[in-house]
Write a protein that holds these residues in place. Structure first.
Motif, mmCIF file in Angstrom:
data_model
loop_
_atom_site.group_PDB
_atom_site.id
_atom_site.type_symbol
_atom_site.label_atom_id
_atom_site.label_comp_id
_atom_site.label_asym_id
_atom_site.label_seq_id
_atom_site.Cartn_x
_atom_site.Cartn_y
_atom_site.Cartn_z
ATOM 1 N N GLN A 573 -59.202 10.228 20.643
ATOM 2 C CA GLN A 573 -58.204 9.403 21.494
ATOM 3 C C GLN A 573 -57.552 9.683 20.698
ATOM 4 O O GLN A 573 -56.994 8.488 20.123
ATOM 5 C CB GLN A 573 -58.605 8.341 22.100
ATOM 6 C CG GLN A 573 -59.695 8.064 23.435
ATOM 7 C CD GLN A 573 -60.153 6.671 23.991
ATOM 8 O OE1 GLN A 573 -59.720 6.018 23.853
ATOM 9 N NE2 GLN A 573 -60.651 7.181 24.961
ATOM 10 N N THR A 574 -56.044 10.427 21.159
ATOM 11 C CA THR A 574 -54.955 10.953 20.144
ATOM 12 C C THR A 574 -53.824 9.185 20.621
ATOM 13 O O THR A 574 -53.925 9.435 22.061
ATOM 14 C CB THR A 574 -54.160 11.766 20.151
ATOM 15 O OG1 THR A 574 -55.203 12.867 20.375
ATOM 16 C CG2 THR A 574 -53.009 11.934 19.620
ATOM 17 N N ARG A 575 -53.931 8.643 19.419
ATOM 18 C CA ARG A 575 -52.490 8.202 19.849
ATOM 19 C C ARG A 575 -50.838 7.980 19.877
ATOM 20 O O ARG A 575 -50.388 8.566 19.295
ATOM 21 C CB ARG A 575 -52.140 6.547 18.371
ATOM 22 C CG ARG A 575 -53.858 6.162 18.508
ATOM 23 C CD ARG A 575 -54.242 4.799 17.271
ATOM 24 N NE ARG A 575 -53.352 5.301 16.052
ATOM 25 C CZ ARG A 575 -52.368 5.071 15.005
ATOM 26 N NH1 ARG A 575 -52.072 3.939 15.022
ATOM 27 N NH2 ARG A 575 -52.116 5.943 14.070
ATOM 28 N N ILE A 576 -50.928 8.084 21.293
ATOM 29 C CA ILE A 576 -49.657 8.370 22.322
ATOM 30 C C ILE A 576 -48.812 7.631 23.389
ATOM 31 O O ILE A 576 -49.019 6.999 23.288
ATOM 32 C CB ILE A 576 -49.887 9.989 22.771
ATOM 33 C CG1 ILE A 576 -50.426 9.551 23.758
ATOM 34 C CG2 ILE A 576 -50.159 11.267 21.885
ATOM 35 C CD1 ILE A 576 -50.934 11.223 24.129
ATOM 36 N N LYS A 577 -47.768 7.523 23.008
ATOM 37 C CA LYS A 577 -46.641 6.806 23.729
ATOM 38 C C LYS A 577 -46.104 6.819 24.470
ATOM 39 O O LYS A 577 -45.086 8.394 23.908
ATOM 40 C CB LYS A 577 -46.410 5.831 23.001
ATOM 41 C CG LYS A 577 -47.725 5.035 22.325
ATOM 42 C CD LYS A 577 -47.793 3.649 23.777
ATOM 43 C CE LYS A 577 -48.299 2.873 22.179
ATOM 44 N NZ LYS A 577 -49.284 1.595 23.455
ATOM 45 N N ILE A 578 -45.333 6.757 25.848
ATOM 46 C CA ILE A 578 -43.815 6.767 26.718
ATOM 47 C C ILE A 578 -43.008 6.347 25.662
ATOM 48 O O ILE A 578 -43.119 5.087 25.814
ATOM 49 C CB ILE A 578 -44.222 6.613 28.184
ATOM 50 C CG1 ILE A 578 -45.407 8.158 28.304
ATOM 51 C CG2 ILE A 578 -42.809 7.486 28.339
ATOM 52 C CD1 ILE A 578 -45.204 7.647 30.312
ATOM 53 N N GLU A 587 -31.766 3.488 19.350
ATOM 54 C CA GLU A 587 -33.138 2.782 19.100
ATOM 55 C C GLU A 587 -34.143 3.416 20.037
ATOM 56 O O GLU A 587 -34.189 2.333 21.430
ATOM 57 C CB GLU A 587 -33.373 2.124 18.846
ATOM 58 C CG GLU A 587 -34.892 1.347 18.188
ATOM 59 C CD GLU A 587 -35.168 -0.124 18.112
ATOM 60 O OE1 GLU A 587 -35.759 -0.680 17.392
ATOM 61 O OE2 GLU A 587 -33.445 -1.448 17.698
ATOM 62 N N TRP A 588 -35.324 3.988 20.007
ATOM 63 C CA TRP A 588 -36.580 4.454 21.280
ATOM 64 C C TRP A 588 -37.223 3.437 20.753
ATOM 65 O O TRP A 588 -38.442 3.984 19.446
ATOM 66 C CB TRP A 588 -36.818 6.098 20.832
ATOM 67 C CG TRP A 588 -35.569 6.485 20.995
ATOM 68 C CD1 TRP A 588 -34.719 7.030 21.023
ATOM 69 C CD2 TRP A 588 -35.266 7.180 22.294
ATOM 70 N NE1 TRP A 588 -33.331 8.181 21.504
ATOM 71 C CE2 TRP A 588 -34.442 7.643 22.551
ATOM 72 C CE3 TRP A 588 -36.158 7.776 23.233
ATOM 73 C CZ2 TRP A 588 -33.387 8.866 23.429
ATOM 74 C CZ3 TRP A 588 -35.761 7.728 24.705
ATOM 75 C CH2 TRP A 588 -34.528 9.257 24.988
ATOM 76 N N VAL A 589 -38.710 3.258 21.734
ATOM 77 C CA VAL A 589 -39.514 1.887 20.929
ATOM 78 C C VAL A 589 -40.714 2.591 22.667
ATOM 79 O O VAL A 589 -39.997 3.082 23.532
ATOM 80 C CB VAL A 589 -39.171 0.565 21.473
ATOM 81 C CG1 VAL A 589 -38.597 0.522 20.319
ATOM 82 C CG2 VAL A 589 -38.724 0.398 23.055
ATOM 83 N N PRO A 590 -41.785 2.390 22.911
ATOM 84 C CA PRO A 590 -42.770 2.630 24.032
ATOM 85 C C PRO A 590 -42.590 1.912 24.817
ATOM 86 O O PRO A 590 -41.394 0.765 24.286
ATOM 87 C CB PRO A 590 -44.454 2.258 22.964
ATOM 88 C CG PRO A 590 -43.878 1.950 21.462
ATOM 89 C CD PRO A 590 -42.747 2.244 21.109
ATOM 90 N N ILE A 591 -42.626 2.293 26.491
ATOM 91 C CA ILE A 591 -41.947 1.566 27.135
ATOM 92 C C ILE A 591 -42.699 0.473 27.748
ATOM 93 O O ILE A 591 -42.368 -0.577 28.606
ATOM 94 C CB ILE A 591 -41.882 2.438 28.432
ATOM 95 C CG1 ILE A 591 -43.593 3.180 29.003
ATOM 96 C CG2 ILE A 591 -40.660 3.601 27.605
ATOM 97 C CD1 ILE A 591 -43.238 4.304 29.976
ATOM 98 N N ASP A 592 -44.281 0.244 27.041
ATOM 99 C CA ASP A 592 -44.710 -0.587 27.347
ATOM 100 C C ASP A 592 -44.919 -1.545 26.389
ATOM 101 O O ASP A 592 -45.835 -2.724 26.966
ATOM 102 C CB ASP A 592 -46.491 -0.260 27.717
ATOM 103 C CG ASP A 592 -47.434 0.127 26.412
ATOM 104 O OD1 ASP A 592 -46.130 1.093 25.901
ATOM 105 O OD2 ASP A 592 -48.407 0.593 25.986
ATOM 106 N N GLU A 593 -44.312 -1.892 25.247
ATOM 107 C CA GLU A 593 -43.510 -2.598 24.086
ATOM 108 C C GLU A 593 -42.980 -3.143 24.734
ATOM 109 O O GLU A 593 -42.610 -4.155 23.435
ATOM 110 C CB GLU A 593 -44.558 -1.584 23.046
ATOM 111 C CG GLU A 593 -45.490 -1.197 22.718
ATOM 112 C CD GLU A 593 -45.865 -1.163 21.266
ATOM 113 O OE1 GLU A 593 -44.712 -1.055 20.657
ATOM 114 O OE2 GLU A 593 -47.216 0.154 20.430
#
Length: 734
Positions: A573-578, A587-593
């Motif tokens: 399971q590749t670790r990928i994030k929107i 600054e770009w961060v994961p939207i679920d974090e």
């Protein structure tokens, strides 16, 4: 101006080197780790510095240096320049060192020989640590090692006899020799022994030698020793090979939950096994006059005990359970006393040895053996050395039969030993190399397989004995050597005095280990339950049930298979994030974090790949990207209605991808074609130059066009907006 040679050599303008550039060139490339990742940190005075860590794989050690402006001479590259080329250029003279580097064959030979000798010394210190710690041994540590060695020996002598006689179905002296010799070897090779493994050996011996009481071999004790010896030899070969192949990382195959479930089940199995001698039912269980074959699995054996309670020998039962009660109470009192002021000396009291000596003396005085108490009797094999070759015709016939159990035993022993070594290492501040541990443990088991006259049982590390060793003052491997010497002396001088030792007491000693195992089990179960770690909870309970209802081999094999399935599942399971941009920042961060992070443009999916891509984790990349398109980061079932519209464009942030193997490149090419056919714009940001070359080679660049590859997300979003995906009146990225 610094006075060191490197600084003087760098002074002339013709040889001037920009130190900042030198830092940048030596620093490991990590582009794309974030949108803004500072390459240099600032110290307290505001000057730039960087920490470098160089791993020396050959020696297993690490060399860490602060390569700042003031530490240039510590860099081999610069110091080599200053001492070699620049040094000759400055002085213009041929030095003796230059002549040594010239064409003198004798000098070259001496240099080559010295290099080989240095490497041999380096390797010997790695694989034979005694060559490193013994010459530097401080006698201030000797008193602590002596106390620890003798204390552990007082625990091991009764336990070794108990495991050999009560579990492995060998003579007690076999357990003593199988403990003494490996302890001596481990003291030389180790950097920091086990009931379950003895039980595995005993079950094999029971099945092959004693299963049919009507048809016993002519010399059952010789067959039992042969089976134990072959198994121990195989365990030694397997463990040593894993260490030499540097496969020490395999100790992570069994998770803590699986191991705890397995060990808890083994504890209950051992308790059921020891109920037979503790109740004096051994003769009833193995009676040839029995109307049916004696039970061999735990649950039927427990039912057998309940069915024959009328045959219990009361004297044996009272003696064994009284001994067990004394041992448990003594352990509880010791745990309480050592925490009281002035009570630390209590830890040195060998309660097991006291119980053994006391019950032996009482049995001899009151003649309890005449009341049906089974005693140790005269022990054969303790008068001479039992060494011999581990393999001969008698033993080789069991080679194929014992190998599966040997492999299972090696896995269990490795995991428990490495856990024990790491616990001690973290507590006392020394590094533990799993590969060296495996070589040491494998060699120790090969040493145990040389006990041809008595048979040998596998030996591995133990958390309990490791803790005792540390608590009683042991700080070096000298404690293991002293333990070995103490056990060997007991073989020659102590065994005749153990004639009246009740076997029920040995069973009680083994049951004490079960008490320690089961005492920790409720805490583990409740921990996983309260943490709502349902996967771990199911692993633990499933392993426990399988081991208890079927067999140790079944439980462990199922555990390893299930653990491997989990490892494969996680690795595929590749670790990928929107990711989204924080308002008014770059600054770009994961939207679920971070709830403040927002997706910039409707229909544009920005996905960050957070690991290297390989054949294992790229196979499902296409499907996972599709799920992100339709459902975002929220959990959903494939049958659920999509919560998002299909993406019009996808940007893949490749900053965390250091490596892409050939299979992953092929999958990425197929993924690119599928997006092109769907009319979805696929863009790459933070792609490394080496990966760009590979993309060109497989045709991805030609398929997409150069405009789909961007230096960073800002450039990518600017390009996306120029293609008409944005609905802003004014572009955010002009």
């Amino acid at each position: 101006m610094s006075s060191n040679p490197a600084s003087r050599a760098l002074t002339p303008s013709s040889s001037k080197i920009d130190l900042f550039t030198l830092h940048r060139s030596m620093a490991p490339s990590r582009s794309g780790a974030g949108e803004r990742a500072p390459l240099l940190t600032q110290n307290g005075e505001g000057s730039a510095r960087r920490n470098y860590t160089m791993e020396l794989d050959a020696s297993g050690g690490t060399d860490t240096s602060n390569a700042g402006v003031s530490g240039v001479t510590g860099m081999s590259g610069v110091s080599g320049v200053s001492g070699g080329a620049l040094g000759s250029e400055e002085g213009g003279k041929d030095t003796p060192r230059d002549r040594e580097r010239g064409d003198d064959p004798l000098a070259k030979k001496r240099s080559s020989t010295a290099a080989v000798a240095k490497k041999i010394r380096q390797r010997s210190k790695y694989y034979v640590p005694v060559t490193e710690w013994l010459p530097n041994y401080s006698w201030s540590l000797f008193s602590g090692d002596v106390v620890a060695g003798i204390s552990v020996a007082c625990l091991l002598i009764p336990q070794a006899m108990s495991y050999a006689n009560g579990l492995a179905r060998l003579t007690p002296v076999a357990g003593l020799w199988s403990t003494a010799i490996p302890a001596l070897i481990y003291g030389a090779l180790g950097t920091c022994r086990r009931a379950a493994l003895s039980l595995l050996i005993g079950q094999m011996i029971q099945e092959m030698v004693y299963a049919d009481p009507h048809n016993l071999p002519k010399h059952p004790e010789l067959e039992a020793a042969a089976i134990a010896l072959v198994t121990t030899f195989q365990i030694g070969i397997i463990t040593t090979a894993l260490g030499l192949l540097r496969l020490g990382f395999l100790d992570v195959v069994l998770s803590r939950a699986l191991l705890r479930g397995f060990i808890t089940a083994v504890g209950i199995i051992i308790f059921i096994e020891q109920l037979v001698p503790m109740l004096g039912l051994a003769a009833v269980l193995s009676s040839p006059q029995a109307s049916h074959d004696p039970p061999t699995t735990p649950i039927p054996k427990l039912l057998f005990i309940f069915e024959h309670l009328e045959h219990v020998n009361k004297t044996t039962a009272i003696l064994s359970f009284s001994s067990l009660a004394v041992l448990i109470v003594a352990r509880v009192i010791k745990q309480w006393a050592v925490q009281r002021p002035g009570g630390r000396w209590v830890r040195f009291v060998p309660e097991i040895l006291i119980v053994v000596v006391g019950t032996t003396a009482l049995t001899g005085v009151f003649k309890w053996n005449e009341r049906g108490v089974d005693i140790l009797g005269k022990i054969s094999g303790g008068a001479g050395l039992p060494f011999g070759l581990p393999l001969d015709k008698r033993r080789m016939k069991y080679f194929n039969y014992t190998f599966p159990t040997a492999f299972v035993s090696a896995v269990v022993g490795i995991v428990d030993s490495v856990v024990a070594a790491r616990e001690n290492g973290s507590k006392y501040g020394y590094a533990v190399s799993p590969n060296r541990e495996l070589v040491a443990l494998g060699t120790a088991n090969l040493g145990a397989s040389l006990m041809a006259a008595t048979g040998g049982i596998p030996v591995f590390g133990s958390i309990t004995r490791s803790r005792l060793n540390g608590q009683t003052g042991g700080r070096t491997q000298m404690a293991a050597i002293i333990t070995s010497i103490t056990i060997i002396l007991s073989i020659f001088f102590l065994l005749p005095y153990l004639y009246f030792l009740p076997k029920a007491v040995l069973a009680a000693i083994i049951t004490l280990v079960v008490y320690a195992i089961l005492a920790e089990a409720p805490h583990e179960f409740m921990f996983f339950w309260h943490m709502r770690a349902w996967t771990d909870f199911l692993q633990m309970t499933g392993t426990f049930i399988l081991t208890l209802l079927f067999s140790i081999e079944t439980g462990l094999v199922a555990s390893v298979v299930f653990s491997l399935i989990l490892v494969v599942q996680k690795s595929t399971q590749t670790r990928i994030k929107i990711i989204g941009r924080l308002p008014n920042t770059e600054e770009w961060v994961p939207i679920d974090e971070d709830e403040a992070a927002q997706e910039e443009l409707p229909g544009v999916l920005v996905v960050r790949i957070r690991e290297n891509l390989n054949f294992a984790n790229t196979g499902q990349l296409k499907e996972r990207l599709r799920r992100l398109e339709l459902y975002g980061m929220q959990k959903s079932h494939p049958s659920d209605a999509p919560s998002r519209e299909s993406a019009k464009a996808i940007i893949l942030h490749m900053g965390d991808v250091d490596e892409i193997d050939a299979s992953a490149i092929q999958i990425l090419a197929e993924l690119t074609r599928s997006y092109v056919e769907r009319g979805v714009g696929l863009h790459f940001a933070h792609l490394r130059p080496t990966h760009s070359d590979v993309f060109r080679l497989v045709g991805i660049t030609d398929l997409l066009g150069p405009s789909h590859f961007h230096r960073d997300l800002r450039d990518a979003m600017r390009e996306i907006e120029s293609l008409g995906y944005g609905n802003s009146v004014v572009s955010r990225y002009t």
